[in-house]
Enzyme design. Structure first.
Site, PDB file in Angstrom:
ATOM      1  N   CYS A 192       0.870  -1.178   0.000  1.00  0.00           N
ATOM      2  CA  CYS A 192       0.000   0.000   0.000  1.00  0.00           C
ATOM      3  C   CYS A 192       0.903   1.222   0.000  1.00  0.00           C
ATOM      4  CB  CYS A 192      -0.943  -0.027   1.201  1.00  0.00           C
ATOM      5  SG  CYS A 192      -0.110  -0.048   2.801  1.00  0.00           S
ATOM      6  N   ALA A 193       0.454   2.346   0.502  1.00  0.00           N
ATOM      7  CA  ALA A 193       1.241   3.579   0.438  1.00  0.00           C
ATOM      8  C   ALA A 193       2.486   3.529   1.310  1.00  0.00           C
ATOM      9  CB  ALA A 193       0.370   4.766   0.844  1.00  0.00           C
TER      10      ALA A 193
END
Length: 457
Positions: free
Chosen positions: A26-27
């Protein structure tokens, strides 16, 4: 930073190539699904260059690298591990198979309610603003502006079964538009609005049964159960109906059968379930008072570890949609627990001189102050344990205070500092005092307790 070197060092600590079932990111985090979680050495992973924390949640091993770094580590990792690149949703689907029944239910409810949280938050913030405008006489309650804003603020709760019907059908494997249609049946204008039953309820006779023509505006469990039934029925019909007739016959039978079952059986049963849960919680809060806040505020952080806390969205939405309650009195307690974990995490920054730990602590504490506590809990507090205990104590104190002061919220999804936007008018000062209490108690206790905060701890 040598990303190939980091990936090469990370792979054996995860149990080798054969132990990697899926790899995504994810980020900020590398999200890995392992064949055998016990083969991973989380302590050693946390000591690698660039790693800001490592924890296991929702069936995934999550390694925190931070924004801008994680995607480069992920690219190197899938090359070295020989793993296929998976999306975050694909990795989540693989991880879901490893969850126990309680975690699967929590995940299911989370997937249903998280997409509609923005609508509920927007309505809740506007409700709070309207309450202040009315209390302080900023706008005439009979003016066109106030009436229109009141329409805007209540719309999400009026059509809540439609929103839930769409996301629930998608999650249960049914047609989301049929799910929304079933939600529309339960909130049809021909039914008396659930918020206006004091004016009397019409009944109709069907097959010798008296049916109360009451709508399900703002309710949660009736539409959840009805859409589950609808999705199971739709899938069964699609296997039975010939392909040439499927597009006409299947939706027709699905809506007709599900509509009757929802109105005659599932709707009343679901309403009774939701009202029962609300009654138990409100009675507990009313009679146990601050003791209930003390207990819930302390237990919430423990529940977060299991991931089951995501299922609370359904209960909170039910409280808001209940015309006898109409306020979320649980969310302020969760806010106290979250801000307390942030305070306990921040205290670690003052206890250590280790540059790497300090670089993890500050962003984790800030995230906790904004209501996202996973980094603080898994990356810092549980790592040294005593800060986590300090956070539990702080959450208990704050929880007891907000219950004692009858603090409520008008939406779901926002906690800690952002939660100030949805606090009921007249309760904001008490909410802020509660946060200060929870944060300061947890911070002070975490600072005073003795524990090793060096990198090798």
């Amino acid at each position: 930073m040598n990303f190939d070197k980091i990936a090469s060092a990370l792979l054996p600590l995860l149990g080798g190539k054969e132990n990697i079932a899926s790899a995504a990111h994810c980020a900020t985090r590398l999200r890995l699904v392992l064949v055998d979680d016990s083969l991973a050495d989380k302590k050693a992973i946390g000591e690698l260059e660039g790693v800001k924390g490592c924890f296991q949640n929702a069936g995934q091993m999550q390694v925190i690298f931070g924004s801008g770094i994680v995607n480069k580590v992920h690219a190197s990792f899938i090359q070295i591990a020989g793993a296929s690149e998976a999306s975050k949703s694909e990795a989540a689907a693989v991880a879901a198979r490893k969850l126990n029944p309680a975690q699967r239910i929590a995940r299911l409810l989370s997937n249903i309610f998280v997409p509609i949280i923005p609508a509920i938050v927007a309505s809740g913030v506007l409700m709070g603003l309207l309450g202040m405008m009315k209390t302080y006489g900023w706008v005439n309650a009979g003016s066109a502006l106030f009436v229109m804003l009141d329409m805007f603020s209540s719309a999400a709760f009026i059509i809540l079964p439609v929103l839930i019907g769409f996301t629930a059908a998608r999650e249960f494997g049914g047609n989301p538009y049929l799910g929304a249609t079933l939600g529309g049946i339960l909130t049809h204008p021909a039914l008396t609005n659930a918020w206006g039953v004091a004016g009397g309820v019409k009944t109709m006779s069907l097959f010798g049964l008296d049916i109360a023509m009451v709508g399900y505006q703002g309710t949660v469990f009736p539409v959840l159960l009805a859409v589950w039934f609808m999705s199971m029925l739709e899938k069964r019909l699609r296997r039975m109906v010939p392909n040439a007739l499927d597009i006409i016959v299947t939706p027709f039978l699905t809506v007709i059968i599900s509509g009757f079952v929802a109105m005659l059986i599932i709707g009343p049963a679901g309403r009774a379930l939701g009202d029962g849960i609300s009654l138990v919680l409100s009675t507990l809060i009313a009679h146990a008072g601050w003791l209930a806040g003390l207990l819930f505020g302390g237990l919430y952080s423990v529940i977060v570890i299991s991931g089951v806390h995501h299922s609370f969205h359904a209960i909170e939405a039910g409280l808001l949609g209940n015309p006898h309650i109409g306020v979320n009195f649980l969310l302020p307690i969760w806010s106290m627990a979250n801000i307390a974990q942030a305070g306990a995490c921040l205290a670690v920054w003052f206890k250590t001189r280790d540059v790497k730990i300090r670089s993890i602590v500050l962003p984790s504490a800030l995230s906790g102050m904004l209501g996202i506590t996973e980094a603080a809990i898994f990356g810092v507090n549980l790592r040294f344990m005593k800060p986590f205990i300090a956070g539990i104590v702080g959450g208990s104190v704050g929880g007891a205070f907000v219950v004692l002061m009858h603090v409520g919220m008008t939406a779901v999804g926002l906690t800690a500092l952002p939660g100030m936007a949805i606090v009921q008018p007249g309760s904001l000062l008490s909410y802020i005092i509660g946060m200060v209490l929870a944060f300061s108690v947890a911070f002070t206790l975490s600072l005073l307790l003795k524990y090793n905060v060096e990198e090798k701890a």
